[in-house]
Every structure is written in structure tokens, then in C-alpha cells.
Design a protein around this motif. Structure first.
Motif, PDB file in Angstrom:
ATOM      1  N   MET A 129       6.135  -6.792-107.758  1.00  0.00           N
ATOM      2  CA  MET A 129       6.042  -7.395-109.056  1.00  0.00           C
ATOM      3  C   MET A 129       6.867  -7.002-109.940  1.00  0.00           C
ATOM      4  O   MET A 129       7.490  -5.672-110.089  1.00  0.00           O
ATOM      5  N   ASN A 130       7.541  -7.694-110.715  1.00  0.00           N
ATOM      6  CA  ASN A 130       8.622  -7.552-111.847  1.00  0.00           C
ATOM      7  C   ASN A 130       7.897  -7.025-113.058  1.00  0.00           C
ATOM      8  O   ASN A 130       6.726  -7.454-113.071  1.00  0.00           O
ATOM      9  N   ILE A 131       8.585  -6.409-114.016  1.00  0.00           N
ATOM     10  CA  ILE A 131       8.246  -6.131-115.354  1.00  0.00           C
ATOM     11  C   ILE A 131       9.156  -6.634-116.174  1.00  0.00           C
ATOM     12  O   ILE A 131      10.376  -6.491-116.286  1.00  0.00           O
ATOM     13  N   THR A 132       9.006  -7.758-116.893  1.00  0.00           N
ATOM     14  CA  THR A 132      10.042  -8.342-117.763  1.00  0.00           C
ATOM     15  C   THR A 132      10.267  -7.623-119.031  1.00  0.00           C
ATOM     16  O   THR A 132       9.546  -7.662-120.017  1.00  0.00           O
ATOM     17  N   ASP A 133      11.382  -6.823-119.230  1.00  0.00           N
ATOM     18  CA  ASP A 133      11.797  -5.890-120.215  1.00  0.00           C
ATOM     19  C   ASP A 133      13.012  -6.419-120.822  1.00  0.00           C
ATOM     20  O   ASP A 133      13.451  -5.918-121.728  1.00  0.00           O
ATOM     21  N   VAL A 134      13.351  -7.553-120.548  1.00  0.00           N
ATOM     22  CA  VAL A 134      14.591  -8.363-120.816  1.00  0.00           C
ATOM     23  C   VAL A 134      14.645  -9.909-120.574  1.00  0.00           C
ATOM     24  O   VAL A 134      14.217 -10.133-119.442  1.00  0.00           O
ATOM     25  N   GLY A 135      15.123 -10.502-121.548  1.00  0.00           N
ATOM     26  CA  GLY A 135      15.453 -11.945-120.863  1.00  0.00           C
ATOM     27  C   GLY A 135      14.582 -13.151-121.249  1.00  0.00           C
ATOM     28  O   GLY A 135      14.735 -14.194-121.182  1.00  0.00           O
ATOM     29  N   GLY A 153       1.092 -10.263 -88.431  1.00  0.00           N
ATOM     30  CA  GLY A 153       0.160  -9.592 -88.923  1.00  0.00           C
ATOM     31  C   GLY A 153       0.970  -8.730 -90.065  1.00  0.00           C
ATOM     32  O   GLY A 153       0.335  -7.827 -90.781  1.00  0.00           O
ATOM     33  N   LYS A 154       1.955  -9.101 -90.785  1.00  0.00           N
ATOM     34  CA  LYS A 154       2.763  -8.724 -91.828  1.00  0.00           C
ATOM     35  C   LYS A 154       2.682 -10.046 -92.734  1.00  0.00           C
ATOM     36  O   LYS A 154       3.262 -11.038 -92.567  1.00  0.00           O
ATOM     37  N   LEU A 155       2.421  -9.524 -94.310  1.00  0.00           N
ATOM     38  CA  LEU A 155       2.621 -10.651 -95.190  1.00  0.00           C
ATOM     39  C   LEU A 155       3.365 -10.088 -96.469  1.00  0.00           C
ATOM     40  O   LEU A 155       2.889  -8.891 -96.981  1.00  0.00           O
ATOM     41  N   THR A 156       4.379 -10.700 -96.960  1.00  0.00           N
ATOM     42  CA  THR A 156       5.064 -10.483 -98.295  1.00  0.00           C
ATOM     43  C   THR A 156       4.567 -11.144 -99.329  1.00  0.00           C
ATOM     44  O   THR A 156       4.449 -12.441 -99.278  1.00  0.00           O
ATOM     45  N   MET A 157       4.308 -10.726-100.415  1.00  0.00           N
ATOM     46  CA  MET A 157       3.582 -11.098-101.625  1.00  0.00           C
ATOM     47  C   MET A 157       4.180 -10.819-102.912  1.00  0.00           C
ATOM     48  O   MET A 157       4.550  -9.654-102.972  1.00  0.00           O
ATOM     49  N   TYR A 158       4.488 -11.689-103.607  1.00  0.00           N
ATOM     50  CA  TYR A 158       5.263 -11.496-105.056  1.00  0.00           C
ATOM     51  C   TYR A 158       4.413 -11.951-106.139  1.00  0.00           C
ATOM     52  O   TYR A 158       3.949 -13.180-105.919  1.00  0.00           O
ATOM     53  N   THR A 159       4.287 -11.112-107.138  1.00  0.00           N
ATOM     54  CA  THR A 159       3.563 -11.631-108.298  1.00  0.00           C
ATOM     55  C   THR A 159       4.094 -11.449-109.465  1.00  0.00           C
ATOM     56  O   THR A 159       4.865 -10.421-109.817  1.00  0.00           O
ATOM     57  N   CYS A 160       4.198 -12.571-110.270  1.00  0.00           N
ATOM     58  CA  CYS A 160       5.136 -12.504-111.627  1.00  0.00           C
ATOM     59  C   CYS A 160       4.262 -11.425-112.451  1.00  0.00           C
ATOM     60  O   CYS A 160       3.167 -11.500-112.777  1.00  0.00           O
ATOM     61  N   GLY A 161       5.031 -10.424-112.997  1.00  0.00           N
ATOM     62  CA  GLY A 161       4.276  -9.610-113.858  1.00  0.00           C
ATOM     63  C   GLY A 161       4.537  -9.698-115.465  1.00  0.00           C
ATOM     64  O   GLY A 161       4.980 -10.809-115.573  1.00  0.00           O
ATOM     65  N   PRO A 162       3.919  -8.682-116.315  1.00  0.00           N
ATOM     66  CA  PRO A 162       3.859  -9.020-117.551  1.00  0.00           C
ATOM     67  C   PRO A 162       5.219  -8.886-118.480  1.00  0.00           C
ATOM     68  O   PRO A 162       6.209  -8.173-117.953  1.00  0.00           O
ATOM     69  N   SER A 177      -5.497 -13.788-114.333  1.00  0.00           N
ATOM     70  CA  SER A 177      -4.451 -13.758-112.963  1.00  0.00           C
ATOM     71  C   SER A 177      -4.327 -12.574-112.196  1.00  0.00           C
ATOM     72  O   SER A 177      -4.494 -12.895-111.043  1.00  0.00           O
ATOM     73  N   TYR A 178      -4.355 -11.483-112.927  1.00  0.00           N
ATOM     74  CA  TYR A 178      -3.930 -10.286-112.025  1.00  0.00           C
ATOM     75  C   TYR A 178      -5.329  -9.768-111.530  1.00  0.00           C
ATOM     76  O   TYR A 178      -5.077  -9.446-110.153  1.00  0.00           O
ATOM     77  N   ILE A 179      -6.365 -10.300-112.011  1.00  0.00           N
ATOM     78  CA  ILE A 179      -7.657  -9.873-111.199  1.00  0.00           C
ATOM     79  C   ILE A 179      -7.426 -10.627-109.886  1.00  0.00           C
ATOM     80  O   ILE A 179      -7.989 -10.347-108.845  1.00  0.00           O
ATOM     81  N   MET A 180      -7.501 -12.116-110.188  1.00  0.00           N
ATOM     82  CA  MET A 180      -7.589 -12.763-109.027  1.00  0.00           C
ATOM     83  C   MET A 180      -6.427 -12.662-107.871  1.00  0.00           C
ATOM     84  O   MET A 180      -6.816 -12.480-106.569  1.00  0.00           O
ATOM     85  N   ASN A 233      -9.896  -2.055-112.199  1.00  0.00           N
ATOM     86  CA  ASN A 233      -9.963  -1.808-110.674  1.00  0.00           C
ATOM     87  C   ASN A 233      -8.902  -2.774-110.116  1.00  0.00           C
ATOM     88  O   ASN A 233      -9.114  -3.175-108.838  1.00  0.00           O
ATOM     89  N   ILE A 234      -7.736  -3.035-110.692  1.00  0.00           N
ATOM     90  CA  ILE A 234      -6.457  -3.761-110.186  1.00  0.00           C
ATOM     91  C   ILE A 234      -5.608  -2.881-109.584  1.00  0.00           C
ATOM     92  O   ILE A 234      -5.136  -1.900-110.380  1.00  0.00           O
ATOM     93  N   LYS A 235      -5.368  -2.882-108.233  1.00  0.00           N
ATOM     94  CA  LYS A 235      -4.563  -2.056-107.669  1.00  0.00           C
ATOM     95  C   LYS A 235      -2.947  -2.270-108.028  1.00  0.00           C
ATOM     96  O   LYS A 235      -2.626  -3.477-108.236  1.00  0.00           O
ATOM     97  N   ARG A 236      -2.284  -1.386-108.288  1.00  0.00           N
ATOM     98  CA  ARG A 236      -0.925  -1.315-108.720  1.00  0.00           C
ATOM     99  C   ARG A 236      -0.114  -1.685-107.278  1.00  0.00           C
ATOM    100  O   ARG A 236      -0.449  -1.111-106.255  1.00  0.00           O
ATOM    101  N   PRO A 237       0.725  -2.702-107.419  1.00  0.00           N
ATOM    102  CA  PRO A 237       1.586  -3.071-106.207  1.00  0.00           C
ATOM    103  C   PRO A 237       2.507  -1.823-105.742  1.00  0.00           C
ATOM    104  O   PRO A 237       2.925  -1.022-106.426  1.00  0.00           O
ATOM    105  N   GLU A 238       2.626  -1.973-104.334  1.00  0.00           N
ATOM    106  CA  GLU A 238       3.585  -0.857-103.724  1.00  0.00           C
ATOM    107  C   GLU A 238       5.086  -0.817-104.454  1.00  0.00           C
ATOM    108  O   GLU A 238       5.468   0.111-104.653  1.00  0.00           O
ATOM    109  N   ILE A 239       5.537  -2.301-105.046  1.00  0.00           N
ATOM    110  CA  ILE A 239       7.072  -2.127-105.397  1.00  0.00           C
ATOM    111  C   ILE A 239       6.689  -2.934-106.821  1.00  0.00           C
ATOM    112  O   ILE A 239       6.022  -3.860-107.322  1.00  0.00           O
ATOM    113  N   VAL A 240       6.969  -2.172-107.956  1.00  0.00           N
ATOM    114  CA  VAL A 240       7.076  -2.634-109.474  1.00  0.00           C
ATOM    115  C   VAL A 240       8.376  -2.104-109.896  1.00  0.00           C
ATOM    116  O   VAL A 240       8.778  -1.188-109.789  1.00  0.00           O
ATOM    117  N   GLU A 241       9.144  -3.305-110.446  1.00  0.00           N
ATOM    118  CA  GLU A 241      10.662  -3.116-110.830  1.00  0.00           C
ATOM    119  C   GLU A 241      10.704  -3.878-112.090  1.00  0.00           C
ATOM    120  O   GLU A 241      10.350  -5.046-112.195  1.00  0.00           O
TER     121      GLU A 241
END
Length: 475
Positions: A64-70, A20-29, A42-45, A113-121
Motif C-alpha cells: 500500500m502506498n501513502i500519498t504524501d506528495v502529488g 498458492g501465492k497472491l500479490t495484492m495492491y491497495t491504494c493508500g490514503p 474501503s480499507y475494512i472491506m 482491527n484492520i491489519k497493516r499491510p506487509e509493505i507500506v511505502e
């Protein structure tokens, strides 16, 4: 749901570690510039996928991560940091660049209309997590220090190329032209986990570590952020197909070496958006953004509609002609929805259940959004009352997020207001209809002449995805 798994190269049931629970990770910009519309496909799909899984009844937690270094300008761990490149381009600090383009990215998401993920780091928020993961990899013998940097040793793995069966000798030194071989590496495929000042003296963002002052490599951030927020077992990992190698390949290598067990069993990759001359890329200079489409008069949701008309595992060719076709189809669909009566009738439960089952079958078969859109037309043709049709359209659009009912209502109001303003003036209405017929016949000279005649009469026309709207100029 049956979803294609890039790891196994076949469609298979999407399973979860916790029922009943699903963990989902998406590579951010990587927030060194505006996202181009190819990135946003990609983010739309991924957004449709998340909303569909929720529609099926799963409790989804998405990070989802936000790549601000590296993230370096070469995928072979060479060249300058993309964030530093952006800072130099605009004469700002890296953090100023990161904030500007992170805000711009989420503004584009809002328009689409792209939903913001619950976790953005942001990557800069988990430095200690990277250091800990690297220390464990060193202790286990999966990493080594050379030339002041820490590398992952791919030679310790039984299988490294999990997405494609490459042979070591067939691979180029890097994945892009002009990449020189890193002599510090034991194996050609090894990748950097941590850079030190010995290699990048001009790096703006640096942190103390057991190996000296430095900063993390790009690949380590997604592994550490995912483990931190979603646990040791990940159900679903998403991203663009260009990330499958080397980024996602490296994520799997370091994550499973660190954890000591399989990490993520299902991988979802969205294929490229191409222009007529090839893959869309920021490195080419000018690139297409949501704001640019808006300047050209397109509703961002028309672009979302355009993307959903094609399957996510097929390359999609962008041309303005194709976008115009999508705009026309979107407008006609919205107009047909607007033509439904506002009757307050009871829901036809039998018809609703049948339509709902068809939607589940279409979208549950490898996220077939094109069939999902086709079903919207089928709802309009269904043998049931308009109240049921509107209810089902609203329900399905909760997944597709095309804003169709809102577009229908907006277009209807605009047409009512224009009709009221022009009531009694048969000549103007007749000319507008004549212009429409000329355009359908591709007699554009006649259509332009009618527009000019109406302009001389003080009537201003505006062609929109939902049809023609018109106003009188104030005298």
C-alpha cells in the motif's frame, strides 16, 4: 474464490500468477487530513478480503502506498497539492502533516482491527522509480514534454477507458466543476507524470529530474510502487470505486505501456458510503471520523459490523439511527456468545466441517460479508456442543475481525462485577429491569424517571452495545 472484477464486469475466479501465492495492491490514503469513515469502509472491506484469502490458504503479499506528495485538489491534474493545502491549513511543513495523519490513519486502522499491510511505502520514498518509469515511457513514445511538464499520451493507446466505455466528446474537461482545460495536452484525457517548477513555484517538495526541478503526478506513484515491490504481474488491485476513473484507468495505461504486457487482471472496488445528503467528502468541511464516533459513545468495531452487514458493491447509507441498530445487534450477538458455557469438550469435527464449508461458500461468493455474519448466528443455533461453537466463532471472526469473543467476555465480566456489587439489593435490580422494559416499550419518559431515581440512590447506569452496565457512586 469468485470475486467481481470491475475490469470485466462479472464475477470470476480469482487467479494467481504463482500457484498458492497472491500479490495484492491497495491504494493508500492521501495524508493531508484525518480519514473519514467513508474512506475507511474501503480499507475494512479490503482487510476482510485479505484475511479471507489467507483463510483459504493463499500466501498473500500486500502493498500500500501513502500519498504524501502529488495528489492535486482536482483529479484533472490542476489545482494545488492536497498536502500543501493541509500544511497551509495547520501552519506546518508538509512532512509534519504527513507524519501526523499517517499516524492517525494507522491508529484508526488499529481501532477497526484492520491489519497493516506487509509493505507500506510513502510516495516520497520512490522518486527515482518514478523518474525511471517516465524515462522509459518517453523513450517508447508514450509520453511527451509540454509547457515544462511531462504528460502521458493516451492517444497512443488502442483502448484507454477500460472500466467504462466513454466517448471522448462526451467527457467533461475534468471530473470536477471549475476545472480549466490544460492547453499543453495533446488529448483531453492525457495526464501529468511529472510537474516542474514552471507550473508550481510554491511546491514545498521538489526533486531534481532530467526535466528540471519538480515532483511526480499522483497516478505514477501506485504503478511504480506496485512494480517495485510486487513485480511485473499483479494479481489483485483494490480501492474505492471513485478511484476507478481516472486514477486506476491511468495506472493501467502507464503500467502496461511501461511493461509491454498486461499488468493486473483483477480489480476490486468498494462502493461509496453516503450520508443522507450525498457522498461523504472532506471537501464539504466537517466530516465523520472514528474519533468522532468514539466521542459519541460508539465502539469503532460497531462501525466495522455496520459495514459488514452490507455488500461491498452496494452504496451504504450512514445515519446514526442505522449505526444504533448495528450497535444493538452487535451487543446482542456478543451477549449470546457470552452465554455459551466454557465447557472443555472435544471439538465436534463433523459439525465444524459443515459450518466451515458454509462459511467458505458464503465468503467465497464475491465476499458476501452479510452472509458471513448470518452464519455466526447459525453457529449459535447449531446442534453441537458449546466448545465447538466457540471454536468456530473464533475461527470465522479471525476473518471478520469483529472482536466478538473479546466483547462477550468483557461484557460478561462487567455484568458479573455489577451484579456482585448490587447483590442483595432487590429494589435496585428490579428498577433496572423495569427501566429496560420501559425502553423496549418506547416509554422513554418512564425510563428517564427510573434512571433519575437510581441516580438519586447513587446508582450510575451506562448503556453499551453489549447491554446495560451499572456502578455505585463512591460516597
Amino acid at each position: 474464490m469468485k470475486l467481481y472484477n470491475t475490469l470485466t464486469r462479472k464475477k470470476e475466479e480469482l487467479r494467481t500468477h504463482v500457484p498458492g501465492k497472491l500479490t495484492m495492491y491497495t491504494c493508500g490514503p492521501t495524508v493531508y487530513h484525518f480519514a473519514h469513515i467513508g474512506n475507511l469502509r474501503s480499507y475494512i472491506m479490503e482487510d476482510v478480503l485479505e484475511k479471507y484469502l489467507r483463510y483459504e490458504g493463499l500466501d498473500v503479499t500486500r502493498a500500500m502506498n501513502i500519498t504524501d506528495v502529488g495528489h492535486l485538489s482536482s483529479d484533472a491534474d490542476t489545482g494545488e497539492d492536497k498536502m500543501l493545502k493541509g500544511a497551509r491549513r495547520e501552519h506546518k511543513t508538509v512532512m509534519e502533516i504527513a507524519k501526523r495523519y499517517t499516524d492517525a490513519f494507522f491508529d484508526d486502522c488499529r481501532k477497526l482491527n484492520i491489519k497493516r499491510p506487509e509493505i507500506v511505502e510513502p510516495a516520497t520514498g520512490c522518486i527515482q522509480n518514478y523518474i525511471h518509469m517516465i524515462e522509459v515511457l518517453l523513450n517508447k513514445g508514450y509520453a511527451y514534454e509540454a509547457g515544462g511538464n511531462i504528460y502521458f499520451d493516451t492517444g497512443k493507446l488502442e483502448k484507454y477507458y477500460v472500466f467504462h466505455d466513454h466517448r471522448e466528446e462526451d467527457l467533461a474537461v475534468g471530473v470536477r466543476e471549475g476545472v480549466e482545460e490544460d492547453e499543453n495536452k495533446r488529448n483531453r484525457a492525457d495526464f501529468v507524470l511529472w510537474f516542474t517548477k514552471s507550473k508550481f513555484e510554491d511546491q514545498e517538495l521538489k526533486w531534481e529530474s532530467p526535466w528540471g526541478l519538480g515532483y511526480p503526478g499522483w497516478h505514477i506513484e501506485c504503478s511504480a510502487i506496485s512494480v517495485r515491490y510486487l513485480g511485473e504481474y499483479l494479481d489483485l488491485h483494490c480501492g474505492g470505486i471513485d478511484n476507478a476513473f481516472p486514477h486506476h484507468t491511468n495506472e493501467i495505461a502507464q503500467s502496461e505501456a511501461y511493461l509491454g504486457h498486461p499488468w493486473c487482471g483483477h480489480w476490486f472496488h468498494v462502493h461509496h458510503l453516503n450520508t443522507g445528503d450525498g457522498k461523504m467528502s472532506k471537501s464539504k468541511g466537517e466530516f465523520l471520523t472514528v474519533s468522532f464516533l468514539e466521542e459519541k459513545g460508539y465502539d469503532p468495531l460497531v462501525y466495522r459490523f455496520f459495514c459488514l452487514q452490507s455488500h461491498y458493491r452496494k452504496n451504504l447509507v450512514f445515519t446514526f439511527e442505522n449505526l444504533d441498530n448495528a450497535a444493538a445487534a452487535y451487543g446482542k450477538l456478543a451477549a449470546r456468545i457470552g452465554g455459551l458455557s466454557k465447557e472443555d469438550a472435544p471439538l465436534d469435527e463433523e459439525a465444524a466441517a459443515a459450518l466451515r464449508q458454509r462459511f467458505l461458500e458464503a465468503m467465497g461468493n464475491d465476499l458476501n460479508t452479510a452472509m458471513g455474519i448470518t452464519l455466526l448466528y447459525d453457529v449459535l443455533k447449531a446442534n453441537t456442543n458449546d466448545a465447538t461453537k466457540r471454536a468456530m466463532l473464533a475461527e470465522f471472526d479471525g476473518v471478520l475481525s469483529l472482536g466478538l469473543l473479546e466483547a462477550a467476555e468483557k461484557a460478561g465480566k462487567a455484568q458479573e462485577e455489577d451484579a456482585a456489587a448490587l447483590e442483595g439489593d432487590g429494589e435496585i435490580l428490579a428498577l433496572i429491569e423495569e427501566r429496560q422494559q420501559a425502553r423496549k416499550a418506547k416509554d422513554f419518559a418512564r425510563a428517564d424517571a427510573i434512571r433519575d431515581r437510581l441516580a438519586a440512590m447513587g446508582v450510575v447506569l451506562k448503556d453499551t452495545p453489549a447491554g446495560v452496565t451499572f456502578t455505585r457512586e463512591k460516597k
